[in-house]
Design a protein around this motif. Structure first.
Motif, short mmCIF file in Angstrom:
data_model
loop_
_atom_site.label_atom_id
_atom_site.label_comp_id
_atom_site.label_asym_id
_atom_site.label_seq_id
_atom_site.Cartn_x
_atom_site.Cartn_y
_atom_site.Cartn_z
N ILE A 77 -4.53 3.62 4.41
CA ILE A 77 -4.07 3.74 3.02
C ILE A 77 -4.53 5.06 2.45
O ILE A 77 -5.70 5.44 2.57
N GLY A 78 -3.60 5.78 1.83
CA GLY A 78 -3.91 7.05 1.18
C GLY A 78 -4.53 6.82 -0.18
O GLY A 78 -4.95 5.71 -0.51
N PRO A 79 -4.58 7.87 -0.99
CA PRO A 79 -5.24 7.76 -2.30
C PRO A 79 -4.54 6.75 -3.22
O PRO A 79 -3.33 6.83 -3.41
N TRP A 80 -5.34 5.85 -3.76
CA TRP A 80 -4.82 4.90 -4.74
C TRP A 80 -4.61 5.63 -6.06
O TRP A 80 -5.40 6.50 -6.42
N ARG A 81 -3.59 5.26 -6.79
CA ARG A 81 -3.41 5.75 -8.15
C ARG A 81 -2.95 4.58 -9.01
O ARG A 81 -2.45 3.59 -8.47
N PRO A 82 -3.16 4.69 -10.32
CA PRO A 82 -2.76 3.56 -11.17
C PRO A 82 -1.29 3.22 -10.94
O PRO A 82 -0.47 4.11 -10.77
N VAL A 83 -1.00 1.94 -10.93
CA VAL A 83 0.35 1.51 -10.59
C VAL A 83 1.35 2.05 -11.61
O VAL A 83 1.06 2.16 -12.79
N ARG A 84 2.51 2.43 -11.09
CA ARG A 84 3.61 2.91 -11.93
C ARG A 84 4.90 2.68 -11.15
O ARG A 84 4.84 2.41 -9.94
N PRO A 85 6.04 2.78 -11.81
CA PRO A 85 7.28 2.52 -11.08
C PRO A 85 7.44 3.46 -9.91
O PRO A 85 7.17 4.66 -10.03
N VAL A 86 7.83 2.95 -8.77
CA VAL A 86 8.02 3.77 -7.58
C VAL A 86 9.49 4.14 -7.43
O VAL A 86 9.83 5.32 -7.30
N GLY A 87 10.36 3.15 -7.49
CA GLY A 87 11.81 3.42 -7.41
C GLY A 87 12.19 4.16 -6.15
O GLY A 87 11.88 3.74 -5.05
N ASP A 88 12.82 5.34 -6.35
CA ASP A 88 13.43 6.07 -5.25
C ASP A 88 12.67 7.37 -5.00
O ASP A 88 12.90 8.36 -5.68
N LEU A 89 11.75 7.36 -4.06
CA LEU A 89 10.97 8.56 -3.74
C LEU A 89 11.20 8.92 -2.26
O LEU A 89 11.30 8.02 -1.42
N ALA A 90 11.23 10.22 -1.98
CA ALA A 90 11.44 10.66 -0.59
C ALA A 90 10.21 10.35 0.25
O ALA A 90 9.07 10.51 -0.20
N VAL A 91 10.46 9.91 1.49
CA VAL A 91 9.40 9.52 2.44
C VAL A 91 9.56 10.35 3.70
O VAL A 91 10.67 10.46 4.23
N ARG A 92 8.45 10.92 4.18
CA ARG A 92 8.47 11.63 5.46
C ARG A 92 7.32 11.14 6.32
O ARG A 92 6.19 11.03 5.82
N LEU A 93 7.61 10.87 7.57
CA LEU A 93 6.56 10.45 8.50
C LEU A 93 6.72 11.27 9.77
O LEU A 93 7.84 11.41 10.28
N ALA A 94 5.61 11.81 10.29
CA ALA A 94 5.66 12.54 11.55
C ALA A 94 4.49 12.11 12.41
O ALA A 94 3.37 11.92 11.91
N ALA A 95 4.75 11.92 13.68
CA ALA A 95 3.69 11.58 14.65
C ALA A 95 4.10 12.21 15.97
O ALA A 95 5.15 11.88 16.52
N GLY A 96 3.28 13.15 16.47
CA GLY A 96 3.63 13.85 17.71
C GLY A 96 4.97 14.55 17.56
O GLY A 96 5.21 15.22 16.56
N ASP A 97 5.86 14.34 18.52
CA ASP A 97 7.17 15.00 18.48
C ASP A 97 8.17 14.26 17.63
O ASP A 97 9.27 14.75 17.39
N ALA A 98 7.82 13.06 17.18
CA ALA A 98 8.79 12.23 16.46
C ALA A 98 8.59 12.36 14.96
O ALA A 98 7.48 12.57 14.47
N SER A 99 9.67 12.26 14.23
CA SER A 99 9.56 12.22 12.77
C SER A 99 10.75 11.44 12.22
O SER A 99 11.77 11.25 12.90
N ILE A 149 8.23 4.79 14.52
CA ILE A 149 8.27 5.78 15.61
C ILE A 149 7.02 5.59 16.48
O ILE A 149 6.03 5.02 16.02
N PRO A 150 7.06 6.04 17.74
CA PRO A 150 5.89 5.84 18.61
C PRO A 150 4.66 6.55 18.04
O PRO A 150 4.76 7.65 17.51
N LEU A 151 3.52 5.90 18.17
CA LEU A 151 2.24 6.53 17.79
C LEU A 151 1.64 7.12 19.05
O LEU A 151 1.33 6.39 20.00
N THR A 152 1.48 8.44 19.05
CA THR A 152 0.95 9.12 20.22
C THR A 152 -0.35 9.84 19.83
O THR A 152 -0.73 9.82 18.67
#
Ligand code: OOG
Ligand code: MG
Length: 262
Positions: free
Chosen positions: A172-194, A239-242
């Motif tokens: 879990i990353g940094p907690w912040r006071p709850v607020r509407p999340v709605g539509d936010l861009a998400v990026r995940l990268a692990a090794g060669d995969a993203s 995606i695979p965790l390497t």
């Protein structure tokens, strides 16, 4: 045509299947779909999950939260399951943000981006007027490591419920006071995969995962307590965790990382 009864296994059979999954996890080896051997209904699957998690508690682990699965179409399509499921998180599954994860603990780990909520108060499952959103005080970017105990991640809907929804670890990353999340861009990268996506992929808005959770918790009698972490379900396919760095960034919420060690 005979309809499939949902609760058909006796206590010994439930226990034996829970032990089979528990030994696959602790011994780091896969097992075949339970559906190959038994006609597994959903109520029995949650009974197996309960016994499985109980064995972890007997080993000293504590329950610290819950996770939802298949709350996005990307996950449903990847795994071929289209119903929301719920599993339990224990303290032993928690890895600190920026921490290391020994990959030898896992059979075939994958990683996925998550939104985490934190409950600020106990939720009374028997109160029909309870407002689950007002029981949440914080939100954070997160990642889940899933590690199905089934060979090649192939399972049925009831199999994956019995296997505690493939839960293996989370960060879990940094907690912040709850607020509407709605539509936010998400990026995940692990090794060669993203992979990229949007938080709106989670039931149109991750807040809806809280409502789905309340419904599931009532039906399955899964307690929701102050301090519990809630993983709302992955917005994208896993995606695979390497070995090396895995990082997830959610616009406006921040970044979370973990390092896989081979
Ligand atoms: C099951 C777990 C699904 C999610 O976020 O949708 C899940 C699996 O994909 O093995 O955690
Ligand atoms: Mg997940």
């Amino acid at each position: 045509m005979a309809s499939k009864a949902s609760k058909t296994l006796n206590g010994n059979e439930i226990e034996a299947l829970a032990i089979r999954l528990d030994e696959a996890q602790t011994g780091v080896h896969d097992t075949l779909s339970l559906a190959d051997d038994v006609d597994l209904g959903i109520d029995d699957a949650y009974r197996i999950q309960e016994v499985l998690v109980g064995r972890r508690q007997e080993r000293g682990e504590s329950l610290v939260g819950v996770k939802l699965g298949f709350t996005s179409k990307a996950k449903m399509a990847q795994m071929g399951v289209s119903d929301v499921i719920v599993g339990r998180l224990t303290d032993a599954m928690c890895v600190e943000d920026g921490g290391e994860l020994d990959l030898h603990r896992f059979i075939h780990p994958k990683i996925e981006p998550e939104i985490a909520y934190r409950l600020s108060q106990d939720v009374d499952l028997d109160d029909p007027t309870v407002d689950i959103e007002s029981c949440v005080d914080a939100v954070a970017p997160a990642m889940e490591i899933i590690d199905s105990r089934y060979r090649d991640f192939r399972f049925t809907y009831t199999d994956v419920v019995a296997d505690n929804t493939s839960a293996a670890a989370y960060v879990i990353g940094p907690w912040r006071p709850v607020r509407p999340v709605g539509d936010l861009a998400v990026r995940l990268a692990a090794g060669d995969a993203s992979v990229t996506g949007s938080t709106a992929a989670i039931l149109d808005d991750p807040v809806n995962a809280l409502h789905a959770l309340l419904d599931m918790s009532r039906r399955r009698r899964i307690p929701l307590r102050a301090g519990d972490v809630v993983l709302a379900g992955a917005a994208t396919a896993a995606i695979p965790l390497t070995a090396g760095l895995a990082e997830c960034e959610i616009d406006g919420l921040g970044r979370v990382t973990v390092k896989g060690i081979a």
